[in-house]
Design a protein around this motif. Structure first.
Motif, short mmCIF file in Angstrom:
data_model
loop_
_atom_site.label_atom_id
_atom_site.label_comp_id
_atom_site.label_asym_id
_atom_site.label_seq_id
_atom_site.Cartn_x
_atom_site.Cartn_y
_atom_site.Cartn_z
N TYR A 219 -36.98 -18.78 51.77
CA TYR A 219 -38.31 -19.20 52.24
C TYR A 219 -39.02 -18.06 52.97
O TYR A 219 -40.18 -17.74 52.68
N SER A 223 -42.56 -15.90 52.47
CA SER A 223 -43.62 -16.05 53.46
C SER A 223 -43.97 -14.72 54.13
O SER A 223 -45.14 -14.45 54.41
N SER A 348 -42.18 -24.16 57.87
CA SER A 348 -42.68 -24.99 56.78
C SER A 348 -43.73 -25.96 57.30
O SER A 348 -43.53 -26.63 58.32
N GLY A 373 -44.11 -21.39 46.32
CA GLY A 373 -43.11 -22.42 46.58
C GLY A 373 -42.85 -23.28 45.35
O GLY A 373 -41.71 -23.66 45.07
N THR A 377 -39.13 -23.44 43.81
CA THR A 377 -38.31 -24.64 43.94
C THR A 377 -38.40 -25.59 42.75
O THR A 377 -37.44 -26.28 42.43
#
Length: 411
Positions: A219, A223, A348, A373, A377
């Motif tokens: 993640y 980011s 998040s 994302g 995912t």
């Protein structure tokens, strides 16, 4: 178009001759992701530190049992292999010591088995367990409390069952109750604290088909890249302001060249530099740190390009508002950090209340993270992220138009 390209190449050559600037632009994100990844990896490898305090130890032992119910409970917790995978459990001698360690952050939470626990279990009364929580480790403490709650539920179920059986036996054969009641309690306690008893409550980790599980480094790898691409706006703004201070921009604006071409050349240089930065960060995060970017590389690159177009417009806007390098140095980082914060670069957005979450759509980073994302995912492709790409292109168009209009103010 040729004039736009010449302006862009001129800016790129100036930047390439500044190794310090290139080091900050390309090297700093890699170092930050490395540090962040190492910290997260170490945190994930170690268990959550918790403690158990048995204040009821040895106070009451049911007939037919080798040790008190509190000892059975504490042993079950300390010896559970499943709990050992998640927690570092320590048994402390006093409640005071447990409170001190929770207060100073040494442990996330502590379980207190109260002094009357054994008597409550032996008599069939409701059992009470106390959990001390560190407010600074709310998530870890909550996980520990859920485990304690599961144990308490099992003891409560056993207590109700024993009480029901004892009342039934008492009505039919009181003498049998006197002879075997303690043994019944002991068997119930043994049942809920045995390995088979612990299987009564399970947490099953099931993957939803079509979704890919991602780690913290996956993640934050994405980011941080999304955030650092925003810093390209700073380079574009500084370049424009410097040329305005040195009168270079005024000379260009005095030529017959349309302002759109001049601004377009500036934007193109920022765009090319940003895509170079993205290429370096993508390779570093994917092949050095093992970050999962998803299977559709083309979609990932298209989203990065759309973000950079929005960033180039932001660079033009900053340059038209901040007339000095010092002003740009104050406005630029503030804008980038706000965009990163509301866009989900640091945490998040899903942890926020539902009514707050739409704020991410005010951020270039927010649209980028939504698209990346989905690719990461859900295995989304280019057709699945067109909404985010279109939003980023719209932002780029608006900022470009404002930049062209405001450029006249720099003369």
């Amino acid at each position: 178009m040729g004039r736009v390209w010449h302006i862009a190449m001129k800016d790129l050559r100036v930047w390439m001759r500044d190794p310090a600037a290139m080091g900050v632009l390309l090297g700093m994100p890699v170092v930050l992701i490395l540090i962040l990844g190492s910290a997260l990896g170490g945190a994930m490898d170690s268990g959550i530190k918790v403690a158990v305090v048995d204040l009821s130890r040895g106070h009451s032992t049911a007939t037919g049992s080798a040790k008190p119910p509190s000892d059975e409970l504490v042993s079950a917790i300390l010896e559970s292999e499943r709990l050992a995978d998640l927690f570092e459990i320590e048994q402390l001698p006093t409640e005071r010591l447990a409170r001190e360690q929770v207060r100073d952050g040494s442990i996330a939470a502590a379980l207190l088995v109260p002094a009357g626990f054994d008597e409550d279990v032996a008599s069939g009364r409701p059992v009470n367990l106390v959990v001390l929580r560190d407010p600074g480790s709310e998530l870890s403490a909550g996980i520990w409390e859920s485990v304690v709650t599961a144990f308490a539920a099992q003891f409560s179920a056993a207590s109700v069952s024993v009480q029901t059986v004892m009342e039934t036996v008492q009505r039919g054969n009181p003498s049998a109750l006197m002879a075997g009641g303690g043994a019944l309690v002991a068997k119930a306690v043994e049942a809920v604290t045995s390995d088979d008893g612990l299987d009564g409550v399970k947490v099953v980790d099931a993957q939803v088909k079509g979704l890919t599980a991602v780690s913290a480094i996956d993640y934050y790898g994405l980011s941080m890249v999304a955030m650092f691409l925003m810093f390209g706006a700073m380079f574009g703004a500084f370049s424009t302001i410097k040329e305005n201070r040195e009168q270079t921009l005024n000379r260009m604006l005095s030529t017959p060249s349309p302002r759109a071409q001049i601004v377009g050349g500036k934007m193109l240089s920022v765009f090319v530099l940003g895509m170079m930065q993205f290429s370096v960060l993508y390779v570093a995060t994917r092949f050095v740190f093992g970050v999962q970017w998803g299977g559709d590389v083309l979609a990932t690159v298209v989203v990065a390009a759309a973000e950079m177009l929005a960033v180039t417009g932001l660079a033009t806007l900053i340059a038209s508002v901040a007339h000095t390098e010092r002003a740009a140095g104050g406005i630029g980082p503030l804008v980038v950090q706000i965009q990163a914060l509301i866009g989900g670069a640091f945490f998040s957005i899903s942890v926020l209340p539902d009514w707050v979450q739409p704020v991410r759509y005010l951020s270039v980073v927010g649209w980028t993270m939504e698209a990346w994302g989905a690719i990461q995912t859900r295995g989304a492709g280019l057709t699945d992220v067109w909404g985010s790409v279109a939003a980023l292109l719209a932002i780029a168009g608006v900022l470009f138009a404002v930049g062209v209009w405001r450029t006249e103010a720099l003369r």
